[in-house]
Design a protein around this motif. Structure first.
Motif, PDB file in Angstrom:
ATOM      1  N   ALA A  36      12.189   0.913   0.116  1.00 25.03           N
ATOM      2  CA  ALA A  36      13.656   1.001   0.131  1.00 25.03           C
ATOM      3  C   ALA A  36      14.107   2.252  -0.616  1.00 25.03           C
ATOM      4  O   ALA A  36      14.655   2.189  -1.711  1.00 25.03           O
ATOM      5  N   TYR A  37      13.861   3.427  -0.027  1.00 20.35           N
ATOM      6  CA  TYR A  37      14.210   4.692  -0.679  1.00 20.35           C
ATOM      7  C   TYR A  37      15.626   5.111  -0.340  1.00 20.35           C
ATOM      8  O   TYR A  37      16.099   4.854   0.756  1.00 20.35           O
ATOM      9  N   THR A  38      16.279   5.776  -1.289  1.00 20.58           N
ATOM     10  CA  THR A  38      17.528   6.453  -0.934  1.00 20.58           C
ATOM     11  C   THR A  38      17.255   7.952  -0.996  1.00 20.58           C
ATOM     12  O   THR A  38      16.419   8.414  -1.780  1.00 20.58           O
ATOM     13  N   ALA A  39      17.979   8.701  -0.178  1.00 18.98           N
ATOM     14  CA  ALA A  39      17.696  10.141  -0.047  1.00 18.98           C
ATOM     15  C   ALA A  39      17.838  10.878  -1.374  1.00 18.98           C
ATOM     16  O   ALA A  39      17.142  11.854  -1.622  1.00 18.98           O
ATOM     17  N   VAL A  40      18.745  10.417  -2.239  1.00 19.83           N
ATOM     18  CA  VAL A  40      19.003  11.146  -3.485  1.00 19.83           C
ATOM     19  C   VAL A  40      18.324  10.521  -4.712  1.00 19.83           C
ATOM     20  O   VAL A  40      18.495  10.997  -5.826  1.00 19.83           O
ATOM     21  N   GLY A  41      17.525   9.442  -4.494  1.00 18.47           N
ATOM     22  CA  GLY A  41      16.781   8.859  -5.611  1.00 18.47           C
ATOM     23  C   GLY A  41      15.512   9.659  -5.882  1.00 18.47           C
ATOM     24  O   GLY A  41      15.155  10.559  -5.115  1.00 18.47           O
ATOM     25  N   TYR A  42      14.840   9.352  -6.990  1.00 14.28           N
ATOM     26  CA  TYR A  42      13.563  10.011  -7.322  1.00 14.28           C
ATOM     27  C   TYR A  42      12.478   8.964  -7.444  1.00 14.28           C
ATOM     28  O   TYR A  42      12.708   7.899  -8.009  1.00 14.28           O
ATOM     29  N   TYR A  43      11.287   9.294  -6.911  1.00 17.36           N
ATOM     30  CA  TYR A  43      10.180   8.343  -6.882  1.00 17.36           C
ATOM     31  C   TYR A  43       8.901   9.065  -7.273  1.00 17.36           C
ATOM     32  O   TYR A  43       8.776  10.273  -7.071  1.00 17.36           O
ATOM     33  N   PRO A  44       7.921   8.300  -7.810  1.00 19.05           N
ATOM     34  CA  PRO A  44       6.688   8.975  -8.231  1.00 19.05           C
ATOM     35  C   PRO A  44       5.961   9.619  -7.048  1.00 19.05           C
ATOM     36  O   PRO A  44       5.953   9.050  -5.949  1.00 19.05           O
ATOM     37  N   PHE A  45       5.348  10.765  -7.294  1.00 17.97           N
ATOM     38  CA  PHE A  45       4.558  11.452  -6.268  1.00 17.97           C
ATOM     39  C   PHE A  45       3.441  10.537  -5.754  1.00 17.97           C
ATOM     40  O   PHE A  45       3.058  10.584  -4.586  1.00 17.97           O
ATOM     41  N   SER A  46       2.940   9.659  -6.642  1.00 19.84           N
ATOM     42  CA  SER A  46       1.854   8.749  -6.246  1.00 19.84           C
ATOM     43  C   SER A  46       2.254   7.859  -5.067  1.00 19.84           C
ATOM     44  O   SER A  46       1.410   7.423  -4.288  1.00 19.84           O
ATOM     45  N   GLU A  47       3.555   7.609  -4.921  1.00 21.99           N
ATOM     46  CA  GLU A  47       4.024   6.791  -3.783  1.00 21.99           C
ATOM     47  C   GLU A  47       3.796   7.532  -2.469  1.00 21.99           C
ATOM     48  O   GLU A  47       3.459   6.937  -1.456  1.00 21.99           O
ATOM     49  N   LEU A  48       3.999   8.854  -2.492  1.00 24.58           N
ATOM     50  CA  LEU A  48       3.754   9.649  -1.279  1.00 24.58           C
ATOM     51  C   LEU A  48       2.255   9.655  -0.975  1.00 24.58           C
ATOM     52  O   LEU A  48       1.841   9.539   0.182  1.00 24.58           O
TER      53      LEU A  48
END
Ligand code: HEM
Length: 179
Positions: A36-48
């Protein structure tokens, strides 16, 4: 890593394969937020890395090929969402020469916490460029896709070679614009 990277990858899977496939990949990647990502949120690179790992298993394609294909797609989406960032650039080498001092600077204003790489022009002529790319994320194949996507955006054809340098996390691209 910025959410737009994740939302665009999921969108590419939905569009190029199917929404069901995208759901399967998200489920198998066991993401922290179920995708459930939003375009302007930040997520860990490990998720990619998790998403790409699942894609390697499911498609049999190597990581570099997947990142390259994603780079081409991502350029199209970024250029469409933020057309003003590319305004005034008249070709691929022009755009690459101002990546660090202009294009990604504008990106930083839009997304203050963006994890941006460093690009340094080490040589340039009318038709050629040597460009060094530094990022601890080492997404050189993604950069190759972004460059080819940008060339297509300008209606240009380029040939390229990539060399990993001895300096940590650094690659050098040699780019030639074809007639
Ligand atoms: C001209 C060709 C371009 C190249 C070669 C390029 C290269 C890259 C690379 C390799 C990354 C991945 C991060 C890393 O390596 O550590 C990245 C991230 C990004 N770039 Fe660019 N870029 C280009 C143009 C653009 C344009 C036109 C935009 C926006 C209009 C843009 C916006 C972004 C954003 C939002 C990120 C994600 C930052 C994050 O995850 O926090 N780029 N770029």
């Amino acid at each position: 890593m910025l959410g737009i990277v994740f939302t665009t990858l999921i969108e590419m899977l939905e569009e190029k394969v199917s929404p069901e496939f995208a759901d399967e990949v998200i489920t198998e990647a066991k993401l922290e937020n179920d995708g459930a990502y939003t375009a302007v949120g930040y997520y860990p690179f490990s998720e990619l890395q998790k998403l790409v790992g699942v894609l390697v298993n499911k498609t049999g394609k190597p990581v570099d090929v997947l990142l390259y294909e994603f780079g081409i797609y991502l350029f199209g989406k970024l250029a469409k969402a933020h057309g003003q960032v590319m305004a005034g650039r008249d070709g691929i080498l022009d755009a690459l020469s101002v990546l660090d001092n202009d294009i990604h600077v504008q990106v930083r204003k839009l997304y203050p916490d963006a994890d941006l790489p460093t690009f340094k022009v080490v040589a340039q002529t009318d038709k050629t460029m040597r460009l060094q790319y530094y990022s601890t994320r080492e997404l050189a194949s993604l950069a190759e896709g972004l460059m080819d996507g940008a060339a297509a955006h300008f209606g240009q054809r380029i040939s390229r070679t990539t060399v990993k340098l001895d300096q940590a996390h650094t690659y050098e691209f040699s780019i030639t614009v074809e007639d």
